[in-house]
Write a protein that holds these residues in place. Sequence first.
Motif, mmCIF file in Angstrom:
data_model
loop_
_atom_site.group_PDB
_atom_site.id
_atom_site.type_symbol
_atom_site.label_atom_id
_atom_site.label_comp_id
_atom_site.label_asym_id
_atom_site.label_seq_id
_atom_site.Cartn_x
_atom_site.Cartn_y
_atom_site.Cartn_z
ATOM 1 N N LEU A 1 0.701 -1.300 0.004
ATOM 2 C CA LEU A 1 0.007 0.180 0.099
ATOM 3 C C LEU A 1 0.901 1.347 0.138
ATOM 4 N N GLY A 2 1.968 1.248 0.684
ATOM 5 C CA GLY A 2 2.893 2.315 0.840
ATOM 6 C C GLY A 2 3.546 2.566 -0.735
ATOM 7 N N ASN A 3 3.611 1.499 -1.500
ATOM 8 C CA ASN A 3 4.012 1.889 -3.074
ATOM 9 C C ASN A 3 2.797 2.718 -3.642
ATOM 10 N N HIS A 4 1.727 2.768 -3.118
ATOM 11 C CA HIS A 4 0.545 3.300 -3.937
ATOM 12 C C HIS A 4 0.087 4.451 -3.278
ATOM 13 N N GLY A 5 0.705 5.133 -2.484
ATOM 14 C CA GLY A 5 0.439 6.440 -1.909
ATOM 15 C C GLY A 5 -0.119 6.449 -0.590
ATOM 16 N N VAL A 6 -0.079 5.248 0.125
ATOM 17 C CA VAL A 6 -0.732 5.212 1.583
ATOM 18 C C VAL A 6 0.292 5.570 2.522
ATOM 19 N N ASP A 7 -0.023 6.610 3.438
ATOM 20 C CA ASP A 7 0.934 7.008 4.624
ATOM 21 C C ASP A 7 0.679 6.012 5.849
ATOM 22 N N LYS A 8 -0.410 5.792 6.312
ATOM 23 C CA LYS A 8 -0.769 5.045 7.343
ATOM 24 C C LYS A 8 -1.483 3.793 6.935
ATOM 25 N N VAL A 9 -1.657 3.005 7.551
ATOM 26 C CA VAL A 9 -2.510 1.612 7.613
ATOM 27 C C VAL A 9 -2.984 1.315 8.821
ATOM 28 N N LEU A 10 -4.605 1.373 8.864
ATOM 29 C CA LEU A 10 -5.213 1.076 10.057
ATOM 30 C C LEU A 10 -5.444 -0.488 9.856
ATOM 31 N N LYS A 11 -5.061 -1.499 10.469
ATOM 32 C CA LYS A 11 -5.016 -2.760 10.449
ATOM 33 C C LYS A 11 -6.210 -3.329 11.374
ATOM 34 N N ILE A 12 -7.233 -3.979 10.675
ATOM 35 C CA ILE A 12 -8.219 -4.764 11.736
ATOM 36 C C ILE A 12 -8.027 -6.087 11.370
ATOM 37 N N SER A 13 -7.790 -6.717 12.541
ATOM 38 C CA SER A 13 -7.778 -8.061 12.489
ATOM 39 C C SER A 13 -8.880 -8.736 13.431
#
Lengths: 319, 248
Positions: A49-61
Amino acid sequence: MSVLVYTESEQGKFKKTALEVASYAKAVADQMGTTVTAITFNADDTSILGNHGVDKVLKISSSELENFNANGYASAISQAAKKEDSKVVIVSSSADSKYLAPLLAINLEAGFASNVVEAPSSVSPFTVKRTAFTNKAFNITTIDTNVKLVGVSKNAFGVKEQTASATTEDFSPSIPELGVHVDSVDKVTGQVTIADAEIVVSGGRGLKGPENWGMIEELADVLGAATACSKPVSDLGWRPHGEHVGQTGKPVASNLYIAIGISGAIQHLAGINASKVKVVINTDPEAPFFKAADYGIVGDAFEVVPKLIEKLKEFKAQQ
Amino acid sequence: MKILVCISHVPDTTSKINFTDGDTKFDTNGVQYVINPNDEFGLTRAMWFKEKQGANVTVVNVGGPETEPTLRKALAIGADNAIRVNTEAKDGFQVAKQLANVVKEGGYDLVIAGRESIDYNGGMVPGMLAGLIGANFVTNCISLEVDGNNAKAMREIDGGKETVTTSLPLVIGGQKGLVEESDLRIPNMRGIMMARKKPLEVKEPVDASTETASVKFEKPAPKGSVKLIDADNVGELVNLLHNEAKVI
Ligand SMILES: Cc1cc2nc3c(=O)[nH]c(=O)nc-3n(C[C@H](O)[C@H](O)[C@H](O)COP(=O)(O)OP(=O)(O)OC[C@H]3O[C@@H](n4cnc5c(N)ncnc54)[C@H](O)[C@@H]3O)c2cc1C
Ligand SMILES: Nc1ncnc2c1ncn2[C@@H]1O[C@H](COP(=O)(O)O)[C@@H](O)[C@H]1O
C-alpha cells in the motif's frame, strides 16, 4: 484530516482495485494537502500500500469480520473515518464496496457519488465526474456535505506507483449487530471473475448452442480471461446467469472485451462500454457491434476462433 | 406481511440519451418511460408473496405527476395500491429520506427496491433507506423467501453467489434472478381496468435536503471507426492487440 481509503483484500492479499483506489486517494490527498490512511480487514502484508500512496494503514484483525458483512464493515470504516477526522472517504466499485457504501454514507452523513471516473476537478466545491445512464453519458456532480464519500469505477483512474512506505497501526473498532449472516458461499475457485478480469471473452446467440462454448473457454484460458455472455444466452440456460453482462446484467470494465457472435444491441453495449478495447467477431458486417468496436473481423466464429486460439498460443510461446 | 415495492421511473433501455439547457437537463423529448427493469423483477416477486403468502403490496415512487402512468402499470400488474411522493427526485439521499418516511408511516415489513436504477445508476437508494430506518439490507438479491419474521436470501457476489439469513424489517436491492425472465407479467386488459379503480395516493414530501448536486452532463467522445482485419489473417489481430492496443 487524512483521506481514508478502504483497501479490499481477499484471503489476505490485496486486489488490484485496492491499489487503484489507494492511487486515487493519493491524488485527492495531494490536492487537499493532506495524507492517506488505508483501512484493511484481515490483510497479511500491507507494505504494498505504501507503494501506492498510502501513508498510514489501520489494520483490523477480527474473526467476527472474517466474512464480508456490509453493516460490520461500514461501521468499522465509519469509526476509522471519525478517528482520523477524514473529510473524504474513498471506496471501489466492487460488489462489496457498492453494498456497504450507502450504509457508510448514512453513518457518516456523507454525500455519496458512485461510479466516479476521474480525480476531482476541484476539491472546493468538491466536484467529480461519474458515469450515468449506464455509460451512455457522464454527469458532473458536486458533493456538498462536510464529509464526502466517493466510489471509484474500476479501471478508470488506473494504478499509480510511488516509492514510499506506510506505517501500520492496529485498529479494533466496536462491532455492531451484523443483521445478515452468511450460510454458504458458492464461488467458482481457480477461475478469473468478470469483476477482476483484465480480459473478458463473451459469447452470444451466434454460437448456436451451449455445446459450442468449448472454444470460448479455451480462448479465455489462453488469455487468462473471464467468460461472459449476452442476455438471451443466459435466459436460454446455455450459460449461468452470473455470466450475463450488459445494462441489466453485470457491468464490464476490462482492458479488453472480445465479443463473439453478439449483435451489439444497445442494452448489451451499455454494460460493456467502459471496457478500454473492444473486439468483435461476427458474420454480419452490418451488426451494430462494429460501430462500437475498435477491432473487428467479419467472419464465422467457428472458423475464426480456432485460428485465433492457435495464433495466440504461438504468440504466448514466443513471450 | 406488508410489502413496499420502490418503483423508479426510467427511460426505456433503447432510449437515445441527449441533454438540453446547456447540457444541464436530460432531454425527455420522444423518450418512453418504463418501470426500472430491476424493480420489475422485484414487483413480480412481490406478486408471488401476495398470491402464495397473502401479502399486501404497495408500490411507491418519488417524483412528479409524469410518473403516474408507471405506477398505474404497476397496479395493473397486480399491486394493491400506489403512493406517489410529490417532489422531484434530486439525489439518492433525498429520495431515501422520502421513502423512509413512507415506510415509517405505513409500517412495512419488507421493502423491495432494485439493485440500481438504469438512469442515474446510483445504486444508493435501497442501502441509504435501510440505513435510515435501521432495517437489515441485502443487495444484488437473486432469491428471497420469507417465513414469519425470518428471511433467507441469495445474493450475487463477484465470482459466485452466497446464501444469507436475516430478519424483517428488511430492505432488498433486487435484480434479475429474483424471478425468472419468463415470469415477468405484461398487464392484461382486466388488470388495466382494475388499476383505474385502485387507490393512488399523492403524498406531500417531508423536508429533506440534498447532499449532492448535478452540475452538468457530458456525452462520451465520439469513437473512431473500427479497424477491420481479414478473416484469413487472424495473426494480424494478435499483432495489433499486442503492439498497438497493448492489451495482451
Ligand atoms: C429491458 C431489456 C434489457 C436488456 N438487457 C440486456 C443486457 O443486459 N445484456 C444483453 O446482452 N442484452 C440485453 N437485452 C437484450 C438485447 O436487446 C439483445 O436482444 C441481446 O443483446 C442480443 O443478444 P445476442 O447478440 O447474443 O443475440 P442476437 O441479437 O441474436 O445476435 C447474434 C449475432 O450473432 C451473429 N452470428 C450468427 N452466427 C454467427 C457465426 N457463426 N459466427 C459469428 N457470428 C455469428 C449474428 O450475425 C448476430 O449479430 C435487453 C433487452 C431488453 C428489452
Ligand atoms: N424516485 C424514486 N422513487 C422510488 N423508488 C426509487 C426512486 N429512485 C430509486 N428508487 C429505488 O431505488 C433503486 C435503486 O436506485 P438508484 O439508487 O437510483 O440506483 C431503484 O431500483 C428503485 O427501486
